[in-house]
Design an enzyme around this catalytic site. Structure first.
Site, PDB file in Angstrom:
ATOM      1  N   ASP A  16       1.010  -1.228  -0.004  1.00  0.00           N
ATOM      2  CA  ASP A  16       0.047   0.117  -0.197  1.00  0.00           C
ATOM      3  C   ASP A  16       0.934   1.201  -0.041  1.00  0.00           C
ATOM      4  O   ASP A  16       2.032   1.239   0.517  1.00  0.00           O
ATOM      5  CB  ASP A  16      -0.833   0.076   1.223  1.00  0.00           C
ATOM      6  CG  ASP A  16      -1.978   0.700   1.218  1.00  0.00           C
ATOM      7  OD1 ASP A  16      -2.429   1.602  -0.085  1.00  0.00           O
ATOM      8  OD2 ASP A  16      -2.886   0.967   1.993  1.00  0.00           O
ATOM      9  N   HIS A  33       2.529   3.217  -9.019  1.00  0.00           N
ATOM     10  CA  HIS A  33       2.199   1.889  -9.558  1.00  0.00           C
ATOM     11  C   HIS A  33       3.514   1.443 -10.340  1.00  0.00           C
ATOM     12  O   HIS A  33       3.968   0.225 -10.008  1.00  0.00           O
ATOM     13  CB  HIS A  33       0.935   1.699 -10.037  1.00  0.00           C
ATOM     14  CG  HIS A  33      -0.203   2.322  -9.370  1.00  0.00           C
ATOM     15  ND1 HIS A  33      -0.479   1.942  -8.146  1.00  0.00           N
ATOM     16  CD2 HIS A  33      -1.425   2.841  -9.629  1.00  0.00           C
ATOM     17  CE1 HIS A  33      -1.546   2.285  -7.565  1.00  0.00           C
ATOM     18  NE2 HIS A  33      -2.214   2.926  -8.766  1.00  0.00           N
ATOM     19  N   LEU A 127      10.727 -20.257  -4.838  1.00  0.00           N
ATOM     20  CA  LEU A 127       9.553 -19.545  -4.285  1.00  0.00           C
ATOM     21  C   LEU A 127       8.594 -19.534  -5.240  1.00  0.00           C
ATOM     22  O   LEU A 127       8.451 -19.532  -6.488  1.00  0.00           O
ATOM     23  CB  LEU A 127      10.051 -18.059  -4.095  1.00  0.00           C
ATOM     24  CG  LEU A 127       8.990 -17.116  -3.581  1.00  0.00           C
ATOM     25  CD1 LEU A 127       9.274 -16.598  -2.324  1.00  0.00           C
ATOM     26  CD2 LEU A 127       8.857 -15.931  -4.664  1.00  0.00           C
TER      27      LEU A 127
END
Ligand code: IPE
Ligand code: IPE
Ligand code: MG
Length: 229
Positions: A16, A33, A127
């Site tokens: 955020d 962004h 991962l």
């Protein structure tokens, strides 16, 4: 990162503060962004290097459709571009990609990109980077209950979990939210049942592996009792 630390299996992050980061620099929200996407890449790489198995990142919520059309469109394009660029990086680093959320609301093109990226990285054994896309925990649980019904399964924790988007992924160990907000915003409500929570003031585009190291150190000092004494 020193060797003695226990590395969490599953880290979830509410990324955020992209908009506020941009605003603080006199830039458009979209620049935030874009910068945020770069941090996704670096944090994913770092988590993979230190042996984290699952990194679940909140990229677009079921509530984010309420944003201005132009911002939503920008995010959709950025996601498509990110995944296409990233494919090579995932494969090079042995990272698997998986999406959670209700993907049916996305354009056919974006759904295709997501599916292709999942398929092409499915053999990676490092991962797993899980992106939460049009994800809302309440929506996920409702869809899971519908699946339970369709399969006529008993209502048990195990069966419900097997119908969640995160089926097969262990519960969250560390849950991080950046940007100073202290709420879950409909994120992984079930999976966070016993997560250790971390809230940082840092805006997501400024989040670094050093801050993540500090969080992992702090996590190591916490006693997780899971209800026992
Ligand atoms: C998080 O940053 C990214 C998305 C929700 C897509 P925000 O866009 O929410 O940034 P702030 O909270 O407005 O600063
Ligand atoms: C949560 O952030 C969603 C993502 C990070 C993708 P928001 O910025 O949308 O959440 P609220 O509105 O502040 O709760
Ligand atoms: Mg926000």
């Amino acid at each position: 990162m020193t060797n003695e630390l226990k590395i969490p299996t599953h880290i979830a992050i509410i990324m955020d503060g992209n908009g506020r980061w941009a605003k603080s620099k006199g830039l458009k929200r979209t620049a935030g962004h874009e910068e945020g996407a770069k941090v996704v890449r670096s944090i994913t790489k770092y988590c993979n290097n230190i042996g984290v198995k699952f990194l679940t990142l909140y990229a677009f919520s079921t509530e984010n459709w309420k944003r201005p059309k132009l911002e939503v469109e920008f995010l959709m394009k950025l996601l498509d571009k990110y995944l296409k660029n990233e494919l090579e990086v995932y494969l090079k680093n042995n990272v698997r990609f998986k999406a959670i959320g209700d993907l049916s609301r996305f354009s056919k093109k974006l759904q295709e990109t997501i599916k292709t990226t999942e398929e092409k990285t499915s053999k990676s054994t490092g991962l797993t980077q899980v992106l939460a896309l049009n994800y809302g925990s309440k929506d996920e649980i409702i869809r899971a209950i519908k699946k339970l019904n369709e399969k006529a399964l008993d209502v048990t924790e195990e069966n419900l979990e097997s119908c969640l988007d995160t089926a097969g992924i262990p519960d969250v160990d560390i849950m991080i939210r950046t940007s100073g907000e202290v709420r879950l915003s409909n994120y992984l409500l079930w999976q966070n049942a016993y997560a250790e929570m971390f809230f940082t003031q840092t805006y997501w585009p400024d989040f670094t592996k050093h801050e993540l190291d500090d969080i992992i150190s702090d996590f190591n000092s916490r006693e997780r009792r899971f209800g026992a004494i």
